[in-house]
Write a protein that holds these residues in place. Structure first.
Motif, PDB file in Angstrom:
ATOM      1  N   ASP A  57       0.845  -1.194   0.000  1.00  0.00           N
ATOM      2  CA  ASP A  57       0.000   0.000   0.000  1.00  0.00           C
ATOM      3  C   ASP A  57       0.884   1.249   0.000  1.00  0.00           C
ATOM      4  O   ASP A  57       1.849   1.338   0.759  1.00  0.00           O
ATOM      5  CB  ASP A  57      -0.913   0.002   1.231  1.00  0.00           C
ATOM      6  CG  ASP A  57      -1.829   1.212   1.245  1.00  0.00           C
ATOM      7  OD1 ASP A  57      -2.758   1.239   0.413  1.00  0.00           O
ATOM      8  OD2 ASP A  57      -1.607   2.125   2.070  1.00  0.00           O
ATOM      9  N   PHE A  58       0.516   2.218  -0.855  1.00  0.00           N
ATOM     10  CA  PHE A  58       1.266   3.478  -0.938  1.00  0.00           C
ATOM     11  C   PHE A  58       0.348   4.673  -0.705  1.00  0.00           C
ATOM     12  O   PHE A  58       0.622   5.773  -1.174  1.00  0.00           O
ATOM     13  CB  PHE A  58       1.910   3.615  -2.318  1.00  0.00           C
ATOM     14  CG  PHE A  58       3.305   3.081  -2.404  1.00  0.00           C
ATOM     15  CD1 PHE A  58       4.385   3.810  -1.953  1.00  0.00           C
ATOM     16  CD2 PHE A  58       3.533   1.823  -2.943  1.00  0.00           C
ATOM     17  CE1 PHE A  58       5.671   3.319  -2.056  1.00  0.00           C
ATOM     18  CE2 PHE A  58       4.823   1.320  -3.044  1.00  0.00           C
ATOM     19  CZ  PHE A  58       5.895   2.073  -2.599  1.00  0.00           C
ATOM     20  N   SER A  59      -0.731   4.481   0.030  1.00  0.00           N
ATOM     21  CA  SER A  59      -1.711   5.553   0.193  1.00  0.00           C
ATOM     22  C   SER A  59      -1.104   6.812   0.791  1.00  0.00           C
ATOM     23  O   SER A  59      -1.490   7.928   0.456  1.00  0.00           O
ATOM     24  CB  SER A  59      -2.876   5.066   1.062  1.00  0.00           C
ATOM     25  OG  SER A  59      -3.557   4.009   0.419  1.00  0.00           O
ATOM     26  N   ASP A  60      -0.170   6.661   1.699  1.00  0.00           N
ATOM     27  CA  ASP A  60       0.475   7.813   2.329  1.00  0.00           C
ATOM     28  C   ASP A  60       1.852   8.080   1.733  1.00  0.00           C
ATOM     29  O   ASP A  60       2.690   8.743   2.362  1.00  0.00           O
ATOM     30  CB  ASP A  60       0.604   7.573   3.842  1.00  0.00           C
ATOM     31  CG  ASP A  60      -0.748   7.426   4.518  1.00  0.00           C
ATOM     32  OD1 ASP A  60      -1.677   8.157   4.113  1.00  0.00           O
ATOM     33  OD2 ASP A  60      -0.877   6.575   5.420  1.00  0.00           O
ATOM     34  N   HIS A  61       2.079   7.556   0.529  1.00  0.00           N
ATOM     35  CA  HIS A  61       3.346   7.736  -0.185  1.00  0.00           C
ATOM     36  C   HIS A  61       4.524   7.086   0.534  1.00  0.00           C
ATOM     37  O   HIS A  61       5.682   7.370   0.230  1.00  0.00           O
ATOM     38  CB  HIS A  61       3.631   9.222  -0.427  1.00  0.00           C
ATOM     39  CG  HIS A  61       2.538   9.919  -1.180  1.00  0.00           C
ATOM     40  ND1 HIS A  61       2.319   9.721  -2.527  1.00  0.00           N
ATOM     41  CD2 HIS A  61       1.583  10.788  -0.762  1.00  0.00           C
ATOM     42  CE1 HIS A  61       1.292  10.442  -2.915  1.00  0.00           C
ATOM     43  NE2 HIS A  61       0.825  11.097  -1.869  1.00  0.00           N
ATOM     44  N   VAL A  62       4.230   6.240   1.504  1.00  0.00           N
ATOM     45  CA  VAL A  62       5.247   5.463   2.205  1.00  0.00           C
ATOM     46  C   VAL A  62       4.852   4.005   2.096  1.00  0.00           C
ATOM     47  O   VAL A  62       3.732   3.633   2.463  1.00  0.00           O
ATOM     48  CB  VAL A  62       5.363   5.865   3.690  1.00  0.00           C
ATOM     49  CG1 VAL A  62       6.376   4.979   4.397  1.00  0.00           C
ATOM     50  CG2 VAL A  62       5.747   7.340   3.816  1.00  0.00           C
ATOM     51  N   PRO A  63       5.709   3.137   1.570  1.00  0.00           N
ATOM     52  CA  PRO A  63       5.309   1.741   1.400  1.00  0.00           C
ATOM     53  C   PRO A  63       5.026   1.059   2.726  1.00  0.00           C
ATOM     54  O   PRO A  63       5.783   1.200   3.690  1.00  0.00           O
ATOM     55  CB  PRO A  63       6.518   1.112   0.685  1.00  0.00           C
ATOM     56  CG  PRO A  63       7.667   2.009   1.004  1.00  0.00           C
ATOM     57  CD  PRO A  63       7.095   3.378   1.119  1.00  0.00           C
ATOM     58  N   PHE A  91       9.213  -0.111  -7.535  1.00  0.00           N
ATOM     59  CA  PHE A  91       7.910  -0.442  -8.105  1.00  0.00           C
ATOM     60  C   PHE A  91       7.052   0.814  -8.241  1.00  0.00           C
ATOM     61  O   PHE A  91       6.461   1.061  -9.298  1.00  0.00           O
ATOM     62  CB  PHE A  91       7.189  -1.478  -7.233  1.00  0.00           C
ATOM     63  CG  PHE A  91       5.889  -1.946  -7.826  1.00  0.00           C
ATOM     64  CD1 PHE A  91       5.856  -3.033  -8.677  1.00  0.00           C
ATOM     65  CD2 PHE A  91       4.703  -1.285  -7.553  1.00  0.00           C
ATOM     66  CE1 PHE A  91       4.658  -3.457  -9.254  1.00  0.00           C
ATOM     67  CE2 PHE A  91       3.506  -1.701  -8.116  1.00  0.00           C
ATOM     68  CZ  PHE A  91       3.490  -2.789  -8.972  1.00  0.00           C
ATOM     69  N   LEU A  92       6.970   1.616  -7.175  1.00  0.00           N
ATOM     70  CA  LEU A  92       6.165   2.833  -7.247  1.00  0.00           C
ATOM     71  C   LEU A  92       6.703   3.770  -8.320  1.00  0.00           C
ATOM     72  O   LEU A  92       5.931   4.387  -9.061  1.00  0.00           O
ATOM     73  CB  LEU A  92       6.143   3.550  -5.893  1.00  0.00           C
ATOM     74  CG  LEU A  92       5.355   4.869  -5.873  1.00  0.00           C
ATOM     75  CD1 LEU A  92       3.897   4.628  -6.217  1.00  0.00           C
ATOM     76  CD2 LEU A  92       5.480   5.550  -4.515  1.00  0.00           C
ATOM     77  N   GLY A  93       8.030   3.875  -8.412  1.00  0.00           N
ATOM     78  CA  GLY A  93       8.612   4.721  -9.446  1.00  0.00           C
ATOM     79  C   GLY A  93       8.224   4.269 -10.837  1.00  0.00           C
ATOM     80  O   GLY A  93       7.909   5.102 -11.714  1.00  0.00           O
ATOM     81  N   ARG A  94       8.216   2.968 -11.062  1.00  0.00           N
ATOM     82  CA  ARG A  94       7.842   2.441 -12.379  1.00  0.00           C
ATOM     83  C   ARG A  94       6.356   2.692 -12.660  1.00  0.00           C
ATOM     84  O   ARG A  94       5.971   2.950 -13.807  1.00  0.00           O
ATOM     85  CB  ARG A  94       8.159   0.950 -12.487  1.00  0.00           C
ATOM     86  CG  ARG A  94       9.650   0.648 -12.556  1.00  0.00           C
ATOM     87  CD  ARG A  94      10.272   1.272 -13.799  1.00  0.00           C
ATOM     88  NE  ARG A  94      11.700   1.002 -13.910  1.00  0.00           N
ATOM     89  CZ  ARG A  94      12.652   1.757 -13.416  1.00  0.00           C
ATOM     90  NH1 ARG A  94      12.329   2.858 -12.744  1.00  0.00           N
ATOM     91  NH2 ARG A  94      13.920   1.449 -13.567  1.00  0.00           N
TER      92      ARG A  94
END
Length: 398
Positions: free
Chosen positions: A173-179, A368-371
């Motif tokens: 989960d990246f809802s708060d921009h922190v994995p 992953f988030l960057g991609r």
């Protein structure tokens, strides 16, 4: 013309706007990373590529151009710009791909249409007959959340659900921009949902395209068609291969076998192609896949094979440059690097305690988030996101 400053509208992995310059830059980067290959005199094979604007379809397009001088038609269904939103990232990627192809002297045309519709098929095949003639390769790489059956007019919506029993698993989960690791639970699909997913993501439309080519006498000697599929790890099997998506993929594979014994008997060959894991708009929406892929990237590092590297393997096999690598069901396999037992053992170790696994895989999660952001043109190195950008980009002219 619409020059404006835009910011990403993001919630978790969902991003609803795209950056045109960033999207174009990802295409240029992939193009430059593909090793060019002398193709010899004369034109290359004629290709009809369904789903050219993202993921494996885009990689297959660019690799085919760079290494095999393909010509033909790419088909996608991309949203244009509106007053409230930018155009879709695939729209901007198509414009960039067309520019690169034109600069390199390649003859390729891009059509923006609903490939599931009879009207879309007729438009594309009329153009194919007029401009290129018979087709050597049909690559089927369509991904969509819904499909209208051209015979009945019924609209089918795909679902991502398990079959038979609920699915509970860790998720990224990246809802708060922190994995962080969360837990998800999905109830099993009912039969109607399973059938609808097969209608959207199975082989029904693939079969219609091959039949339409045959009916118009557009199958070249030695015609080959390939449809992209995925198997993946036992860790994600309950939500993927053993779920509604897996049922659709099994339908796709049955369709390939039916094509070989039916319309293509003595006239060509059909393959399903099992690709390895990738960060795509489709895969990022599947629960648990993000966490699994982050762990896989942690284990493999730079040995994680890109979509372009896998597309290079595919083209080399389809064109006879290298031998076909198939399994006992006749599927072309590009996923050996992912399913190597030593790799999977290390991924299972991270998965066994996902919270500790994520702590050890922070770099993989950030990657992953960057991609995912790059899929929409955000976070691309070298792009000044503080500057206004032209968001009105024309679809490539024919």
């Amino acid at each position: 013309m619409s020059l404006r400053k835009i910011d990403p509208k993001q919630r978790g992995f969902l991003i609803v706007n795209s950056h045109p310059t960033g999207s174009a830059a990802t295409v240029t980067r992939m193009w430059e990373e593909i090793p060019a290959r002398p193709t010899g005199p004369g034109p290359g094979p004629v290709v009809l590529l369904l789903g050219h604007s993202a993921g494996y379809g885009l990689a297959t397009l660019l690799t085919g151009l760079r290494r095999h001088n393909i010509r033909g038609i790419g088909v996608a269904y991309e949203a244009p710009e509106t007053e409230r939103r930018t155009a879709g990232a695939g729209w901007y990627r198509t414009a960039a791909a067309a520019r690169l192809a034109d600069e390199a002297g390649h003859d390729v045309v891009f059509v923006n249409t609903d490939a599931f519709s009879d009207k879309g098929k007729a438009e594309v095949l009329d153009l194919m007959r007029e401009r290129f003639g018979k087709v050597d390769h049909l690559i089927y790489s369509l991904a969509a959340p819904r499909r209208t059956d051209p015979a009945t007019g019924s609209v089918h919506h795909s679902v991502i659900k398990p079959l038979g029993r609920p699915y509970e698993a860790p998720s990224l989960d990246f809802s708060d921009h922190v994995p962080q690791v969360t837990s998800i639970r999905l109830e099993p699909a009912i039969e109607e949902e399973k059938q609808a997913t097969e209608q959207v993501m199975g082989g029904g439309d693939w079969h219609l395209w091959v039949q339409a080519l045959a009916d118009r006498d557009l199958l070249a000697d030695g015609f080959t068609t390939a449809a992209l599929t995925y198997i993946g790890s036992e860790l994600t099997a309950p939500i993927y291969r053993e779920g509604t998506i897996g049922a659709a993929k099994e339908h796709l594979e049955r369709t390939g076998r039916d094509l070989n014994t039916g319309v293509l008997a003595g006239r060509g060959r059909a393959f399903t192609v099992v690709a390895g894991a990738a960060v795509t708009q489709a895969s990022s929406a599947i629960p648990s896949i993000a966490l699994y892929t982050a762990f896989l990237r942690t284990v493999l590092g730079e040995a994680f094979r890109t979509t372009a590297q896998q597309a290079q393997d595919l083209w080399d096999q389809l064109t006879g440059t290298t031998p076909l690598v198939t399994d006992n069901e006749g599927r072309i396999r590009l996923d050996g690097w992912e399913l190597d037992p030593r790799v999977q053992e290390k991924v299972r170790d991270l998965w066994s305690d996902p919270h500790k696994g994520l702590a050890r895989s922070a770099e993989g999660a950030t990657w992953f988030l960057g991609r995912v952001r790059e899929l929409y043109g955000w976070g691309v190195e070298g792009i000044d996101y503080s500057a206004p950008v032209e968001t009105t980009v024309a679809w490539p002219q024919r």
